[in-house]
Design an enzyme around this catalytic site. Structure first.
Site, PDB file in Angstrom:
ATOM      1  N   TYR A   1       4.277  13.327  24.380  1.00 12.57           N
ATOM      2  CA  TYR A   1       5.242  13.177  23.289  1.00 12.57           C
ATOM      3  C   TYR A   1       6.670  13.382  23.794  1.00 12.57           C
ATOM      4  CZ  TYR A   1       7.370  13.915  18.675  1.00 12.57           C
ATOM      5  OH  TYR A   1       8.161  13.835  17.550  1.00 12.57           O
TER       6      TYR A   1
ATOM      7  N   ASP B   1       3.421  -0.784   9.241  1.00 11.86           N
ATOM      8  CA  ASP B   1       2.781   0.493   9.566  1.00 11.86           C
ATOM      9  C   ASP B   1       1.355   0.198  10.015  1.00 11.86           C
ATOM     10  OD1 ASP B   1       1.475   3.226   9.219  1.00 11.86           O
ATOM     11  OD2 ASP B   1       3.507   3.679   8.561  1.00 11.86           O
TER      12      ASP B   1
ATOM     13  N   ASP C   1       0.438  -2.968  14.238  1.00 13.49           N
ATOM     14  CA  ASP C   1       0.582  -1.967  15.295  1.00 13.49           C
ATOM     15  C   ASP C   1       1.843  -2.263  16.089  1.00 13.49           C
ATOM     16  OD1 ASP C   1       0.271  -0.242  17.488  1.00 13.49           O
ATOM     17  OD2 ASP C   1      -1.895  -0.567  17.583  1.00 13.49           O
ATOM     18  N   VAL C   2       2.749  -1.279  16.198  1.00 15.92           N
ATOM     19  CA  VAL C   2       3.982  -1.511  16.958  1.00 15.92           C
ATOM     20  C   VAL C   2       3.719  -1.711  18.437  1.00 15.92           C
ATOM     21  CG1 VAL C   2       5.506  -0.345  15.313  1.00 15.92           C
ATOM     22  CG2 VAL C   2       4.425   0.982  17.157  1.00 15.92           C
TER      23      VAL C   2
ATOM     24  N   SER D   1      13.539  12.794  18.735  1.00 13.17           N
ATOM     25  CA  SER D   1      13.037  14.090  18.304  1.00 13.17           C
ATOM     26  C   SER D   1      13.840  15.165  19.022  1.00 13.17           C
ATOM     27  CB  SER D   1      11.552  14.206  18.685  1.00 13.17           C
ATOM     28  OG  SER D   1      11.070  15.532  18.613  1.00 13.17           O
TER      29      SER D   1
ATOM     30  N   LYS E   1       9.705  10.590  23.838  1.00 13.56           N
ATOM     31  CA  LYS E   1      10.927  10.757  23.064  1.00 13.56           C
ATOM     32  C   LYS E   1      12.163  10.805  23.967  1.00 13.56           C
ATOM     33  CE  LYS E   1       9.139  10.649  18.959  1.00 13.56           C
ATOM     34  NZ  LYS E   1       9.441   9.529  18.038  1.00 13.56           N
TER      35      LYS E   1
ATOM     36  N   VAL F   1       9.942  18.252  10.337  1.00 16.59           N
ATOM     37  CA  VAL F   1      10.216  17.669   9.021  1.00 16.59           C
ATOM     38  C   VAL F   1       8.981  17.847   8.145  1.00 16.59           C
ATOM     39  CG1 VAL F   1      10.922  15.592   7.780  1.00 16.59           C
ATOM     40  CG2 VAL F   1      11.714  15.966  10.132  1.00 16.59           C
TER      41      VAL F   1
END
Length: 275
Positions: A173, A40, A78-79, A160, A177, A206
Site C-alpha cells: 500500500y 467501480d 476494474d481500473v 494517502s 501511494k 477516513v
C-alpha cells in the site's frame, strides 16, 4: 436569479465511486454543477480482508447523483483493465461531449502479517495493481480527450498519508501511494502545456467502510503496537469524514485552484507532521 455553480457545464470522471470517498467526491462535484462518469469494481478481491462495494452500492450512487439534477454515466469495471476505462471514457465523450475533471480515487489495502516481508505475490499484485496501475490507466484513458479538446482541466489523484510516510506491515500500500505521487509529479510537468493541472490529495484515516470496519478493528486490537498506522493525528480527531476530503477535491477541480499544480495536499489532521 440563479446562482452559477463553480462546476456548471463540467464533466467529472470518478473511479471507485460506488461508496466511501469516491461516492462523496462524485456527489460533491455534482452538487457543484458537474455531470459524473463513474466506475467501480463492485466485487471482492481475494486479498482484501474487509467487505468491498457491490453493484447495489453503485446503484445508490447513481440515485444520489440523479437526485442533484445532474446526469451520470456509471459502469461496473476494474481500473486495472485499461480497455474498460478507455471504453468508458469514449462513451463519456459521446454522451457528454467532453471530460474536464479526472478524480482517480479507486484504491484498496490489506493488513497483516506484521512483517511486510511476508506479503505474498497475489496481495502485492492486487494492491499495487489497483492503487498504482489503476491510477495510470485512468489517466491514460481519460486525459487524451481533455488534451484534444484544448480547454484545460484538472486531474486529482488520491494518495494517502502512506504516500508521504511509511506504514508498518503495508509495504504494498505504501509503495503504491508513493508511486501515485510520482505519477502526479510526472504528469504535472507533461500536461502543463495543455493547461491541465495534476495534484494529489493525502487523507489520514477516513470514516468509510475501508477504514471503519470490524476486520481492521479486530486486527488492531490483537496488534496494539501497530495502531500508529491509523492513529496519532495532531488535531483532536480520530477519523475525518469523507466530505472533508471531498472539499479539497472540489477546490482542486475548480477554477479557485487554477494555478495550483504538482502539489501534495494533506488532509490529514496533522498525521504526517506528528513526531
Amino acid at each position: 436569479m440563479s446562482i452559477e455553480l463553480p462546476l456548471e457545464g463540467k464533466v467529472a470522471f470518478v473511479t471507485g465511486a460506488a461508496r466511501g470517498q469516491g461516492r462523496q467526491h462524485a456527489l460533491t462535484l455534482a452538487r457543484a454543477g458537474a455531470d459524473i462518469v463513474a466506475i467501480d469494481l463492485c466485487a471482492q478481491l481475494p486479498t482484501v480482508p474487509y467487505a468491498m462495494s457491490t453493484p447495489d452500492d453503485l446503484d445508490e450512487t447513481v440515485g444520489l447523483i440523479e437526485g442533484t439534477g445532474r446526469k451520470i454515466l456509471a459502469r461496473v469495471g476494474d481500473v486495472r483493465d485499461f480497455a474498460a476505462l478507455k471504453v468508458l471514457a469514449d462513451d463519456a465523450v459521446e454522451q457528454f461531449g467532453h471530460i474536464d475533471i479526472v478524480c482517480a480515487n479507486a484504491g484498496v489495502y490489506s493488513f497483516g502479517p506484521i512483517s511486510s516481508l511476508d506479503i505474498d505475490a497475489e496481495r502485492w499484485a492486487e494492491i499495487v495493481g489497483t492503487n498504482l496501475t489503476g491510477v495510470f490507466n485512468t489517466i491514460k484513458a481519460a486525459v487524451p480527450p481533455m488534451i484534444e479538446r484544448g480547454a484545460g482541466g484538472s486531474v486529482i489523484l488520491t494518495s494517502s498519508t502512506a504516500g508521504i510516510k511509511g506504514l508498518r506491515s503495508m509495504a504494498d500500500y505504501t509503495a503504491s501511494k508513493h508511486g501515485v505521487v510520482g505519477l502526479m509529479k510526472t504528469f504535472a510537468n507533461e500536461l502543463a502545456p495543455h493547461n491541465i493541472r495534476v495534484n494529489t490529495v493525502h487523507p489520514t484515516g477516513v470514516r468509510t467502510d475501508m477504514v471503519d470496519n470490524p476486520q481492521l478493528s479486530d486486527w488492531y486490537a490483537a496488534n496494539p503496537d501497530m495502531a500508529n498506522n491509523v492513529s496519532g493525528n495532531l488535531l483532536p480527531v480520530d477519523l475525518v469524514e469523507a466530505q472533508d476530503i471531498s472539499e479539497a477535491v472540489l477546490f482542486l477541480a475548480s477554477d479557485s485552484s487554477r494555478y495550483i499544480t504538482g502539489v501534495q495536499l494533506p488532509i490529514d489532521a496533522g498525521f504526517t507532521e506528528k513526531a
